[in-house]
Scaffold this motif. Structure first.
Motif, PDB file in Angstrom:
ATOM      1  N   UNK A 158      59.854 -13.651 -79.406  1.00 13.12           N
ATOM      2  CA  UNK A 158      60.889 -14.415 -78.699  1.00 13.12           C
ATOM      3  C   UNK A 158      62.252 -13.864 -79.103  1.00 13.12           C
ATOM      4  N   UNK A 159      63.025 -13.427 -78.115  1.00 15.24           N
ATOM      5  CA  UNK A 159      64.320 -12.789 -78.378  1.00 15.24           C
ATOM      6  C   UNK A 159      65.461 -13.761 -78.088  1.00 15.24           C
ATOM      7  N   UNK A 160      66.310 -13.968 -79.095  1.00 16.35           N
ATOM      8  CA  UNK A 160      67.535 -14.746 -78.908  1.00 16.35           C
ATOM      9  C   UNK A 160      67.335 -16.170 -78.432  1.00 16.35           C
TER      10      UNK A 160
ATOM     11  N   UNK B  57      65.782 -14.485 -73.568  1.00 17.23           N
ATOM     12  CA  UNK B  57      66.574 -15.705 -73.736  1.00 17.23           C
ATOM     13  C   UNK B  57      66.334 -16.676 -72.580  1.00 17.23           C
ATOM     14  N   UNK B  58      66.518 -17.953 -72.861  1.00 16.32           N
ATOM     15  CA  UNK B  58      66.240 -18.972 -71.858  1.00 16.32           C
ATOM     16  C   UNK B  58      67.067 -18.776 -70.593  1.00 16.32           C
ATOM     17  N   UNK B  59      68.322 -18.432 -70.727  1.00 23.96           N
ATOM     18  CA  UNK B  59      69.193 -18.346 -69.548  1.00 23.96           C
ATOM     19  C   UNK B  59      69.220 -16.960 -68.922  1.00 23.96           C
ATOM     20  N   UNK B  60      69.234 -15.931 -69.749  1.00 23.10           N
ATOM     21  CA  UNK B  60      69.471 -14.577 -69.217  1.00 23.10           C
ATOM     22  C   UNK B  60      68.299 -13.615 -69.376  1.00 23.10           C
ATOM     23  N   UNK B  61      67.268 -14.028 -70.076  1.00 20.99           N
ATOM     24  CA  UNK B  61      66.120 -13.136 -70.251  1.00 20.99           C
ATOM     25  C   UNK B  61      66.411 -11.969 -71.180  1.00 20.99           C
ATOM     26  N   UNK B  62      65.707 -10.891 -70.962  1.00 15.54           N
ATOM     27  CA  UNK B  62      65.897  -9.674 -71.759  1.00 15.54           C
ATOM     28  C   UNK B  62      66.969  -8.800 -71.128  1.00 15.54           C
ATOM     29  N   UNK B  63      67.735  -8.107 -71.962  1.00 15.45           N
ATOM     30  CA  UNK B  63      68.729  -7.171 -71.450  1.00 15.45           C
ATOM     31  C   UNK B  63      68.018  -5.924 -70.938  1.00 15.45           C
ATOM     32  N   UNK B  64      68.725  -5.113 -70.164  1.00 20.79           N
ATOM     33  CA  UNK B  64      68.144  -3.862 -69.675  1.00 20.79           C
ATOM     34  C   UNK B  64      67.737  -2.965 -70.837  1.00 20.79           C
ATOM     35  N   UNK B  65      68.569  -2.907 -71.869  1.00 21.41           N
ATOM     36  CA  UNK B  65      68.252  -2.066 -73.031  1.00 21.41           C
ATOM     37  C   UNK B  65      66.959  -2.537 -73.698  1.00 21.41           C
ATOM     38  N   UNK B  66      66.785  -3.852 -73.814  1.00 22.27           N
ATOM     39  CA  UNK B  66      65.561  -4.383 -74.426  1.00 22.27           C
ATOM     40  C   UNK B  66      64.351  -4.101 -73.543  1.00 22.27           C
ATOM     41  N   UNK B  67      64.516  -4.234 -72.249  1.00 25.05           N
ATOM     42  CA  UNK B  67      63.409  -3.949 -71.334  1.00 25.05           C
ATOM     43  C   UNK B  67      63.023  -2.478 -71.359  1.00 25.05           C
ATOM     44  N   UNK B  68      63.994  -1.617 -71.611  1.00 24.06           N
ATOM     45  CA  UNK B  68      63.710  -0.183 -71.677  1.00 24.06           C
ATOM     46  C   UNK B  68      62.869   0.184 -72.897  1.00 24.06           C
TER      47      UNK B  68
ATOM     48  N   UNK C 164      55.098 -21.978 -86.158  1.00 24.01           N
ATOM     49  CA  UNK C 164      56.564 -21.975 -86.107  1.00 24.01           C
ATOM     50  C   UNK C 164      57.156 -21.720 -87.497  1.00 24.01           C
ATOM     51  N   UNK C 165      56.602 -22.375 -88.510  1.00 26.76           N
ATOM     52  CA  UNK C 165      57.131 -22.218 -89.872  1.00 26.76           C
ATOM     53  C   UNK C 165      56.894 -20.827 -90.445  1.00 26.76           C
ATOM     54  N   UNK C 166      55.809 -20.196 -90.022  1.00 23.46           N
ATOM     55  CA  UNK C 166      55.462 -18.870 -90.541  1.00 23.46           C
ATOM     56  C   UNK C 166      55.951 -17.733 -89.645  1.00 23.46           C
ATOM     57  N   UNK C 167      56.747 -18.063 -88.643  1.00 20.52           N
ATOM     58  CA  UNK C 167      57.248 -17.023 -87.738  1.00 20.52           C
ATOM     59  C   UNK C 167      58.080 -16.004 -88.516  1.00 20.52           C
ATOM     60  N   UNK C 168      57.854 -14.754 -88.194  1.00 19.52           N
ATOM     61  CA  UNK C 168      58.642 -13.678 -88.805  1.00 19.52           C
ATOM     62  C   UNK C 168      59.989 -13.596 -88.097  1.00 19.52           C
ATOM     63  N   UNK C 169      61.073 -13.497 -88.862  1.00 21.40           N
ATOM     64  CA  UNK C 169      62.414 -13.441 -88.277  1.00 21.40           C
ATOM     65  C   UNK C 169      63.034 -12.079 -88.569  1.00 21.40           C
ATOM     66  N   UNK C 170      63.464 -11.389 -87.510  1.00 19.40           N
ATOM     67  CA  UNK C 170      64.084 -10.073 -87.648  1.00 19.40           C
ATOM     68  C   UNK C 170      65.377 -10.057 -86.831  1.00 19.40           C
ATOM     69  N   UNK C 171      66.162  -9.013 -87.023  1.00 19.18           N
ATOM     70  CA  UNK C 171      67.459  -8.939 -86.345  1.00 19.18           C
ATOM     71  C   UNK C 171      67.419  -8.193 -85.019  1.00 19.18           C
ATOM     72  N   UNK C 172      66.471  -7.266 -84.860  1.00 12.70           N
ATOM     73  CA  UNK C 172      66.449  -6.456 -83.644  1.00 12.70           C
ATOM     74  C   UNK C 172      65.042  -6.384 -83.056  1.00 12.70           C
ATOM     75  N   UNK C 173      64.982  -6.143 -81.750  1.00  8.81           N
ATOM     76  CA  UNK C 173      63.699  -5.963 -81.089  1.00  8.81           C
ATOM     77  C   UNK C 173      63.006  -4.711 -81.615  1.00  8.81           C
ATOM     78  N   UNK C 174      63.785  -3.688 -81.919  1.00  6.62           N
ATOM     79  CA  UNK C 174      63.216  -2.454 -82.461  1.00  6.62           C
ATOM     80  C   UNK C 174      62.402  -2.739 -83.716  1.00  6.62           C
ATOM     81  N   UNK C 175      62.939  -3.572 -84.594  1.00  7.68           N
ATOM     82  CA  UNK C 175      62.244  -3.928 -85.821  1.00  7.68           C
ATOM     83  C   UNK C 175      61.001  -4.764 -85.528  1.00  7.68           C
TER      84      UNK C 175
END
Length: 303
Positions: A63-65, A169-180, A111-122
């Motif tokens: 789940x992104x953002x 994201x709930x409102x805007x989805x994935x960015x083009x860069x993320x989809x790429x 939910x409690x054990x979800x891994x949290x990272x900063x980027x989709x690449x990671x």
């Protein structure tokens, strides 16, 4: 005479009691054998399913953002109902709070054990297959799957390496860069007159199709025209991990810049089209190594 009659009645009663005891014993024995038979077959099925279930552990929901904590909890519930456990949160705009736990409704462990990272690449670095959800028509077309094809493909390739299903994201989805960064895009074939799905609904739908593919034994299903994107992971084909592909794209862009192939005014468009080309071609790990070797050779001759 009377004594003989009483003795005969007693013997008959005793005989009936013994017959009843024998019938009880026989029924108990049969029940036991039936129970053991059921337990043996059902237990074997459970063990088989459990070992096959390890395949589901190789499928990751990303789940992104996410901006609403309740959606994290609802997505966790959707996952657990379908037997999936691995959740990754990319730069969430909220925490796993009380609302998330409440809406998880018994799936708070996910939910409690979800891994949290900063980027989709990671988040997808170690994945051999990345599928991004997209409801919009993009200017640059990408290899597409429907939800059923997504389920079959995810289960087929989860035998070999981790597979990521990415939601935006709930409102805007994935960015083009993320989809790429995704090998394929998946669109849920909803009612075109009202195709509004919230995040948890989308997660539930794809998780359902993943589970159905798993139950159907998708890994042994022969390829057909209806599953043109079905991969040959079960035939020994090894695809590169996401992080290996990213290294290749970085290397490719460096060489194209050095040879002045890329228009510096619009550098992103060329690379986006090249990413689409290679995602469509889906080079195997050995083929990617050959391409890296070609780039290295060109680089040496440029010096």
């Amino acid at each position: 005479m009377l004594k003989n009659k009483k003795r005969a009645d007693y013997n008959r009663a005793e005989g009936k009691e013994k017959s009843c005891d024998f019938l009880v014993f026989l029924c108990t024995l049969l029940d036991g054998l039936i129970f053991l038979s059921v337990v043996d077959s059902f237990g074997f099925a459970l063990l088989t399913s459990f070992s096959e279930g390890d395949m589901l552990d190789n499928i990751r929901i990303v789940l992104v953002g996410t901006t609403h904590s309740g959606n994290i909890g609802s997505a966790a519930r959707a996952m657990k109902v379908m037997g999936l456990k691995q959740m990754t949160l990319v730069a969430p705009a909220c925490k796993v709070d009380g609302q998330a736990i409440a809406l998880a409704a018994g799936a708070s462990d996910i939910a409690n054990n979800a891994r949290i990272v900063e980027t989709l690449e990671e988040a997808v670095a170690d994945c051999g297959l990345v599928i991004g959800s997209s409801a919009r028509n993009r200017s640059l077309e990408w290899p597409m799957l429907d939800s059923r094809q997504c389920g079959v493909k995810a289960i087929t390739e989860a035998q070999e390496y981790p597979v990521a299903l990415v939601f935006g994201r709930e409102r805007t989805g994935l960015t083009n860069e993320e989809l790429h960064r995704c090998h394929f895009h998946v669109a849920i074939p909803a009612n075109p007159e009202y195709s509004s799905l919230n995040l948890a609904m989308a997660v539930q739908t794809l998780c359902y199709d993943v589970r159905m593919a798993w139950l159907d034994g998708a890994q042994t299903r022969p390829k057909s025209e209806d599953n043109e994107h079905e991969n040959t992971a079960s035939e020994g084909v090894t695809y590169p991990l996401s992080q290996d592909l990213e290294r290749f794209y970085v290397h490719l862009e460096e060489i194209l810049n050095k040879t002045d192939f890329i228009n510096k005014a619009h550098p992103g468009m060329v690379m986006a089209k090249l990413r689409r080309l290679f995602n469509r071609a889906r080079p195997e790990a050995q083929e990617l190594n050959i391409l890296r070797g070609v780039l290295t050779s060109v680089e040496k001759n440029l010096k």
